[in-house]
Write a protein that holds these residues in place. Sequence first.
Motif, PDB file in Angstrom:
ATOM      1  N   ASP A   1       0.836  -1.196   0.000  1.00 25.89           N
ATOM      2  CA  ASP A   1       0.000   0.000   0.000  1.00 25.89           C
ATOM      3  C   ASP A   1       0.871   1.245   0.000  1.00 25.89           C
ATOM      4  O   ASP A   1       1.938   1.276   0.623  1.00 25.89           O
ATOM      5  CB  ASP A   1      -0.917   0.015   1.226  1.00 25.89           C
ATOM      6  CG  ASP A   1      -2.082  -0.954   1.109  1.00 25.89           C
ATOM      7  OD1 ASP A   1      -2.415  -1.353  -0.020  1.00 25.89           O
ATOM      8  OD2 ASP A   1      -2.647  -1.300   2.159  1.00 25.89           O
ATOM      9  N   ARG A   2       0.392   2.267  -0.687  1.00 29.38           N
ATOM     10  CA  ARG A   2       1.057   3.564  -0.699  1.00 29.38           C
ATOM     11  C   ARG A   2       0.162   4.567   0.014  1.00 29.38           C
ATOM     12  O   ARG A   2      -1.055   4.548  -0.153  1.00 29.38           O
ATOM     13  CB  ARG A   2       1.299   4.042  -2.130  1.00 29.38           C
ATOM     14  CG  ARG A   2       2.331   3.243  -2.882  1.00 29.38           C
ATOM     15  CD  ARG A   2       2.478   3.789  -4.286  1.00 29.38           C
ATOM     16  NE  ARG A   2       3.551   3.137  -5.004  1.00 29.38           N
ATOM     17  CZ  ARG A   2       3.838   3.358  -6.264  1.00 29.38           C
ATOM     18  NH1 ARG A   2       3.137   4.242  -6.968  1.00 29.38           N
ATOM     19  NH2 ARG A   2       4.830   2.733  -6.848  1.00 29.38           N
ATOM     20  N   TYR A   3       0.796   5.462   0.767  1.00 31.93           N
ATOM     21  CA  TYR A   3       0.060   6.463   1.527  1.00 31.93           C
ATOM     22  C   TYR A   3       0.599   7.844   1.214  1.00 31.93           C
ATOM     23  O   TYR A   3       1.770   8.012   0.879  1.00 31.93           O
ATOM     24  CB  TYR A   3       0.198   6.188   3.032  1.00 31.93           C
ATOM     25  CG  TYR A   3      -0.467   4.907   3.455  1.00 31.93           C
ATOM     26  CD1 TYR A   3      -1.789   4.904   3.869  1.00 31.93           C
ATOM     27  CD2 TYR A   3       0.226   3.708   3.413  1.00 31.93           C
ATOM     28  CE1 TYR A   3      -2.408   3.721   4.237  1.00 31.93           C
ATOM     29  CE2 TYR A   3      -0.384   2.516   3.783  1.00 31.93           C
ATOM     30  CZ  TYR A   3      -1.703   2.527   4.189  1.00 31.93           C
ATOM     31  OH  TYR A   3      -2.319   1.353   4.549  1.00 31.93           O
ATOM     32  N   LEU A   4      -0.270   8.837   1.352  1.00 34.77           N
ATOM     33  CA  LEU A   4       0.150  10.213   1.202  1.00 34.77           C
ATOM     34  C   LEU A   4      -0.505  11.059   2.268  1.00 34.77           C
ATOM     35  O   LEU A   4      -1.496  10.658   2.888  1.00 34.77           O
ATOM     36  CB  LEU A   4      -0.153  10.759  -0.198  1.00 34.77           C
ATOM     37  CG  LEU A   4      -1.598  11.011  -0.559  1.00 34.77           C
ATOM     38  CD1 LEU A   4      -1.669  12.180  -1.519  1.00 34.77           C
ATOM     39  CD2 LEU A   4      -2.158   9.779  -1.226  1.00 34.77           C
ATOM     40  N   THR A   5       0.087  12.222   2.480  1.00 37.40           N
ATOM     41  CA  THR A   5      -0.435  13.193   3.421  1.00 37.40           C
ATOM     42  C   THR A   5      -1.071  14.315   2.623  1.00 37.40           C
ATOM     43  O   THR A   5      -0.484  14.817   1.666  1.00 37.40           O
ATOM     44  CB  THR A   5       0.695  13.763   4.297  1.00 37.40           C
ATOM     45  OG1 THR A   5       1.289  12.682   5.009  1.00 37.40           O
ATOM     46  CG2 THR A   5       0.174  14.787   5.277  1.00 37.40           C
ATOM     47  N   VAL A   6      -2.280  14.674   3.002  1.00 38.45           N
ATOM     48  CA  VAL A   6      -2.995  15.804   2.413  1.00 38.45           C
ATOM     49  C   VAL A   6      -3.070  16.858   3.510  1.00 38.45           C
ATOM     50  O   VAL A   6      -3.501  16.549   4.626  1.00 38.45           O
ATOM     51  CB  VAL A   6      -4.414  15.395   1.956  1.00 38.45           C
ATOM     52  CG1 VAL A   6      -5.134  16.575   1.318  1.00 38.45           C
ATOM     53  CG2 VAL A   6      -4.362  14.201   1.003  1.00 38.45           C
TER      54      VAL A   6
ATOM     55  N   GLN B   1      -3.680  18.128   8.736  1.00 33.42           N
ATOM     56  CA  GLN B   1      -3.415  17.135   7.704  1.00 33.42           C
ATOM     57  C   GLN B   1      -4.175  15.854   7.978  1.00 33.42           C
ATOM     58  O   GLN B   1      -4.634  15.614   9.091  1.00 33.42           O
ATOM     59  CB  GLN B   1      -1.923  16.848   7.599  1.00 33.42           C
ATOM     60  CG  GLN B   1      -1.322  16.194   8.821  1.00 33.42           C
ATOM     61  CD  GLN B   1       0.171  15.973   8.660  1.00 33.42           C
ATOM     62  OE1 GLN B   1       0.868  16.768   8.034  1.00 33.42           O
ATOM     63  NE2 GLN B   1       0.670  14.882   9.208  1.00 33.42           N
ATOM     64  N   CYS B   2      -4.277  15.046   6.933  1.00 33.49           N
ATOM     65  CA  CYS B   2      -4.859  13.719   7.041  1.00 33.49           C
ATOM     66  C   CYS B   2      -4.009  12.769   6.202  1.00 33.49           C
ATOM     67  O   CYS B   2      -3.203  13.202   5.377  1.00 33.49           O
ATOM     68  CB  CYS B   2      -6.324  13.696   6.611  1.00 33.49           C
ATOM     69  SG  CYS B   2      -6.641  14.225   4.923  1.00 33.49           S
ATOM     70  N   THR B   3      -4.193  11.487   6.426  1.00 33.03           N
ATOM     71  CA  THR B   3      -3.455  10.464   5.698  1.00 33.03           C
ATOM     72  C   THR B   3      -4.417   9.699   4.811  1.00 33.03           C
ATOM     73  O   THR B   3      -5.513   9.332   5.251  1.00 33.03           O
ATOM     74  CB  THR B   3      -2.767   9.487   6.677  1.00 33.03           C
ATOM     75  OG1 THR B   3      -1.908  10.248   7.537  1.00 33.03           O
ATOM     76  CG2 THR B   3      -1.960   8.441   5.945  1.00 33.03           C
TER      77      THR B   3
ATOM     78  N   VAL C   1      -9.148   8.663   2.465  1.00 32.79           N
ATOM     79  CA  VAL C   1      -8.567   9.089   3.733  1.00 32.79           C
ATOM     80  C   VAL C   1      -8.772   7.987   4.768  1.00 32.79           C
ATOM     81  O   VAL C   1      -9.885   7.485   4.944  1.00 32.79           O
ATOM     82  CB  VAL C   1      -9.181  10.419   4.212  1.00 32.79           C
ATOM     83  CG1 VAL C   1      -8.669  10.789   5.604  1.00 32.79           C
ATOM     84  CG2 VAL C   1      -8.872  11.532   3.222  1.00 32.79           C
ATOM     85  N   VAL C   2      -7.691   7.617   5.435  1.00 28.93           N
ATOM     86  CA  VAL C   2      -7.745   6.553   6.442  1.00 28.93           C
ATOM     87  C   VAL C   2      -7.490   7.066   7.849  1.00 28.93           C
ATOM     88  O   VAL C   2      -7.704   6.335   8.823  1.00 28.93           O
ATOM     89  CB  VAL C   2      -6.758   5.409   6.098  1.00 28.93           C
ATOM     90  CG1 VAL C   2      -7.165   4.723   4.806  1.00 28.93           C
ATOM     91  CG2 VAL C   2      -5.325   5.916   6.019  1.00 28.93           C
ATOM     92  N   GLU C   3      -7.029   8.315   7.963  1.00 29.76           N
ATOM     93  CA  GLU C   3      -6.765   8.877   9.287  1.00 29.76           C
ATOM     94  C   GLU C   3      -6.849  10.401   9.212  1.00 29.76           C
ATOM     95  O   GLU C   3      -6.327  11.022   8.295  1.00 29.76           O
ATOM     96  CB  GLU C   3      -5.362   8.472   9.749  1.00 29.76           C
ATOM     97  CG  GLU C   3      -5.007   8.924  11.140  1.00 29.76           C
ATOM     98  CD  GLU C   3      -3.601   8.473  11.527  1.00 29.76           C
ATOM     99  OE1 GLU C   3      -2.902   9.292  12.155  1.00 29.76           O
ATOM    100  OE2 GLU C   3      -3.213   7.345  11.196  1.00 29.76           O
ATOM    101  N   GLY C   4      -7.536  11.001  10.184  1.00 28.00           N
ATOM    102  CA  GLY C   4      -7.560  12.453  10.318  1.00 28.00           C
ATOM    103  C   GLY C   4      -8.649  13.177   9.546  1.00 28.00           C
ATOM    104  O   GLY C   4      -8.611  14.402   9.455  1.00 28.00           O
ATOM    105  N   LEU C   5      -9.630  12.451   9.022  1.00 27.75           N
ATOM    106  CA  LEU C   5     -10.682  13.122   8.240  1.00 27.75           C
ATOM    107  C   LEU C   5     -11.508  14.069   9.103  1.00 27.75           C
ATOM    108  O   LEU C   5     -11.899  15.144   8.635  1.00 27.75           O
ATOM    109  CB  LEU C   5     -11.590  12.104   7.548  1.00 27.75           C
ATOM    110  CG  LEU C   5     -12.672  12.711   6.650  1.00 27.75           C
ATOM    111  CD1 LEU C   5     -12.054  13.557   5.538  1.00 27.75           C
ATOM    112  CD2 LEU C   5     -13.556  11.621   6.071  1.00 27.75           C
TER     113      LEU C   5
END
Length: 166
Positions: free
Chosen positions: A3-8, A16-18, A137-141
Amino acid sequence: MADRYLTVALESRGVQCTARLLTDKAPRTCEAVWQALPLAGDVYHAKYARNEIYALFPAFAAEEPPLENPTVTPIPGDLCYFTFSDVQLGTASYGYGEGAPHQGRSTVVDLALFYERNNLLLNGDVGWVPGIVWGTVVEGLDVMAEACQGLWRNGAAGETLSFRRA
């Protein structure tokens, strides 16, 4: 493939969220975005789609991805990719004004984050505007949604939306 993740992030607000890239559903779009990261630009809050923030970028893929994993009803946490021509975004009703980031470019990429429900990608000028869902989004929404609501109520001037590898 792992899996690839990014920060928005909303840079000035420090929020920010992931998100996880949906490489299984939108592989070409994910690869194009991944190779272009980091990306950052002025943030806009949607006028038509409702609960959406986005930034506009010059085309960055060697070839624009096909309409893979499309939607016209994005849900909270969806990251969507749209391609427009400068003419499509050139009408005064969009409110970008002179010196807009897309002026003079034949292709403009819109990277968007949908932060709440009840979105419908229907534009009164052109009709349905399907987007490619390429991340979730998987974290911080929750924190990001609160900041996005603040953009809607208080304005987005001076704020930057960024996308970078996590």
